[in-house]
Design a protein around this motif. Structure first.
Motif, PDB file in Angstrom:
ATOM      1  N   ARG A 101      50.224 -11.378 -24.376  1.00 51.74           N
ATOM      2  CA  ARG A 101      49.542 -11.500 -25.667  1.00 51.74           C
ATOM      3  C   ARG A 101      49.893 -10.309 -26.551  1.00 51.74           C
ATOM      4  O   ARG A 101      49.713  -9.158 -26.153  1.00 51.74           O
ATOM      5  CB  ARG A 101      48.026 -11.531 -25.428  1.00 51.74           C
ATOM      6  CG  ARG A 101      47.191 -11.790 -26.650  1.00 51.74           C
ATOM      7  CD  ARG A 101      47.213 -13.244 -27.037  1.00 51.74           C
ATOM      8  NE  ARG A 101      46.091 -13.608 -27.878  1.00 51.74           N
ATOM      9  CZ  ARG A 101      46.018 -14.740 -28.560  1.00 51.74           C
ATOM     10  NH1 ARG A 101      47.000 -15.609 -28.495  1.00 51.74           N
ATOM     11  NH2 ARG A 101      44.962 -15.023 -29.288  1.00 51.74           N
ATOM     12  N   VAL A 102      50.418 -10.580 -27.733  1.00 53.08           N
ATOM     13  CA  VAL A 102      50.784  -9.528 -28.678  1.00 53.08           C
ATOM     14  C   VAL A 102      49.834  -9.601 -29.870  1.00 53.08           C
ATOM     15  O   VAL A 102      49.608 -10.672 -30.440  1.00 53.08           O
ATOM     16  CB  VAL A 102      52.245  -9.679 -29.154  1.00 53.08           C
ATOM     17  CG1 VAL A 102      52.574  -8.621 -30.201  1.00 53.08           C
ATOM     18  CG2 VAL A 102      53.204  -9.578 -27.975  1.00 53.08           C
ATOM     19  N   THR A 103      49.271  -8.455 -30.221  1.00 56.28           N
ATOM     20  CA  THR A 103      48.329  -8.362 -31.335  1.00 56.28           C
ATOM     21  C   THR A 103      48.883  -7.420 -32.390  1.00 56.28           C
ATOM     22  O   THR A 103      49.459  -6.380 -32.056  1.00 56.28           O
ATOM     23  CB  THR A 103      46.968  -7.831 -30.841  1.00 56.28           C
ATOM     24  OG1 THR A 103      46.449  -8.733 -29.861  1.00 56.28           O
ATOM     25  CG2 THR A 103      45.978  -7.717 -31.995  1.00 56.28           C
ATOM     26  N   TYR A 104      48.697  -7.791 -33.650  1.00 59.48           N
ATOM     27  CA  TYR A 104      49.113  -6.953 -34.770  1.00 59.48           C
ATOM     28  C   TYR A 104      47.879  -6.565 -35.578  1.00 59.48           C
ATOM     29  O   TYR A 104      46.951  -7.362 -35.743  1.00 59.48           O
ATOM     30  CB  TYR A 104      50.082  -7.708 -35.691  1.00 59.48           C
ATOM     31  CG  TYR A 104      51.367  -8.103 -35.023  1.00 59.48           C
ATOM     32  CD1 TYR A 104      52.444  -7.227 -34.975  1.00 59.48           C
ATOM     33  CD2 TYR A 104      51.503  -9.363 -34.435  1.00 59.48           C
ATOM     34  CE1 TYR A 104      53.632  -7.589 -34.353  1.00 59.48           C
ATOM     35  CE2 TYR A 104      52.695  -9.733 -33.820  1.00 59.48           C
ATOM     36  CZ  TYR A 104      53.747  -8.844 -33.775  1.00 59.48           C
ATOM     37  OH  TYR A 104      54.906  -9.213 -33.162  1.00 59.48           O
ATOM     38  N   ARG A 105      47.868  -5.339 -36.075  1.00 60.63           N
ATOM     39  CA  ARG A 105      46.795  -4.921 -36.971  1.00 60.63           C
ATOM     40  C   ARG A 105      47.310  -3.826 -37.886  1.00 60.63           C
ATOM     41  O   ARG A 105      48.275  -3.125 -37.558  1.00 60.63           O
ATOM     42  CB  ARG A 105      45.565  -4.462 -36.192  1.00 60.63           C
ATOM     43  CG  ARG A 105      45.758  -3.211 -35.372  1.00 60.63           C
ATOM     44  CD  ARG A 105      44.521  -2.925 -34.542  1.00 60.63           C
ATOM     45  NE  ARG A 105      44.641  -1.671 -33.810  1.00 60.63           N
ATOM     46  CZ  ARG A 105      43.814  -1.298 -32.846  1.00 60.63           C
ATOM     47  NH1 ARG A 105      42.812  -2.082 -32.498  1.00 60.63           N
ATOM     48  NH2 ARG A 105      43.976  -0.146 -32.232  1.00 60.63           N
ATOM     49  N   LEU A 106      46.642  -3.672 -39.025  1.00 65.52           N
ATOM     50  CA  LEU A 106      47.048  -2.659 -39.983  1.00 65.52           C
ATOM     51  C   LEU A 106      46.678  -1.268 -39.479  1.00 65.52           C
ATOM     52  O   LEU A 106      45.605  -1.063 -38.908  1.00 65.52           O
ATOM     53  CB  LEU A 106      46.384  -2.917 -41.334  1.00 65.52           C
ATOM     54  CG  LEU A 106      46.801  -4.192 -42.068  1.00 65.52           C
ATOM     55  CD1 LEU A 106      45.914  -4.405 -43.283  1.00 65.52           C
ATOM     56  CD2 LEU A 106      48.266  -4.152 -42.469  1.00 65.52           C
ATOM     57  N   THR A 107      47.551  -0.319 -39.730  1.00 63.67           N
ATOM     58  CA  THR A 107      47.257   1.083 -39.464  1.00 63.67           C
ATOM     59  C   THR A 107      46.462   1.652 -40.637  1.00 63.67           C
ATOM     60  O   THR A 107      46.147   0.948 -41.609  1.00 63.67           O
ATOM     61  CB  THR A 107      48.557   1.879 -39.321  1.00 63.67           C
ATOM     62  OG1 THR A 107      49.257   1.820 -40.578  1.00 63.67           O
ATOM     63  CG2 THR A 107      49.446   1.322 -38.222  1.00 63.67           C
ATOM     64  N   GLU A 108      46.160   2.942 -40.580  1.00 58.71           N
ATOM     65  CA  GLU A 108      45.511   3.589 -41.729  1.00 58.71           C
ATOM     66  C   GLU A 108      46.372   3.421 -42.976  1.00 58.71           C
ATOM     67  O   GLU A 108      45.864   3.141 -44.067  1.00 58.71           O
ATOM     68  CB  GLU A 108      45.286   5.077 -41.438  1.00 58.71           C
ATOM     69  CG  GLU A 108      44.638   5.831 -42.588  1.00 58.71           C
ATOM     70  CD  GLU A 108      44.484   7.318 -42.308  1.00 58.71           C
ATOM     71  OE1 GLU A 108      43.971   8.035 -43.197  1.00 58.71           O
ATOM     72  OE2 GLU A 108      44.882   7.772 -41.212  1.00 58.71           O
TER      73      GLU A 108
END
Length: 233
Positions: A73-80
């Motif tokens: 499972r690969v998850t993406y999210r925004l950094t600061e």
């Protein structure tokens, strides 16, 4: 290769990353809560998987997006850094709806419209249990019917009949419902003119505009002081 402007101007340096096609729309999807590749694809249905992979790789390399692996499972999210783009993307949306209101036929997409609507359902306003809403676009040769399934574990969009009882059917042409979603046309006006027809349980038909919250930019004031749709209460 990204555009190289050859300028020290910070705007030019930012645009070397951000002005590639689809890049800011990928950021928009991450802002709206998409975390996995397939969810990103559903919010960007006309973007090829290969190009989406390429843009995600570029954004990860630039430090705008984080990529996490948990087994397969690969998850993406925004950094600061990526989160600092949120007010910029929001401002672009508000500017666009104020100053570029025209919608061509190629801009109308039932898949994207229903995906956007499903993200804005007010689940607290919907009765307990399962609620199914059918959206019917009679003028379309394909993709004429869509199902929104609202349950305790979330909201889903189906392009085939999931087989559950339907509480409300919404019939409209795709352009009209898109205009309602964008805030270009008030629910009251669309329903009063017959441009949108609701069939089903009377109480559910009356409550439907409260269940389906509009786009985040729907209440943006338009030029010329034209009246804006009032959010359903």
């Amino acid at each position: 290769m990204p555009s190289q402007y050859g300028q020290f101007c910070p705007v030019a340096k930012a645009m070397e990353l951000l002005d590639e096609r689809w890049t800011l729309l990928v950021v928009r999807e991450l802002m709206l809560g998409s975390r996995h590749f397939n969810a990103l694809r559903r919010g960007l249905p006309r973007m090829s998987p290969a190009l989406l992979s390429k843009r995600l790789h570029t954004l990860v390399r630039a430090g705008v997006v984080e990529r996490w692996e948990d087994g397969n499972r690969v998850t993406y999210r925004l950094t600061e850094s990526g989160r600092e783009l949120e007010p910029i993307v929001d401002a672009l949306g508000r500017w666009g709806i104020r100053w570029i209101p025209e919608l061509g036929d190629a801009d109308l997409d039932p898949h994207l419209l229903l995906w956007d609507i499903h993200r804005n359902v007010d689940t607290e306003a919907v009765p307990d249990g399962r609620t199914v809403i059918v959206f019917s676009f009679p003028e379309r040769a394909t993709a004429r019917r869509w199902w929104l399934v609202i349950a305790a574990d979330g909201v889903d969009v189906c392009d085939v009949d999931p087989g559950f009882p339907v509480r409300v059917t919404v019939q409209a042409d795709l352009r009209t419902l898109t205009r309602v979603w964008r805030g270009d046309l008030a629910w009251s006006e669309a329903l009063g003119s017959g441009a949108v027809l609701l069939r089903g349980e009377p109480q559910a038909c009356r409550a439907l505009p409260r269940w389906l919250r509009l786009s985040s930019v729907a209440l943006t004031p338009r030029p010329g002081g034209s009246p804006q749709p009032v959010a359903a209460r």
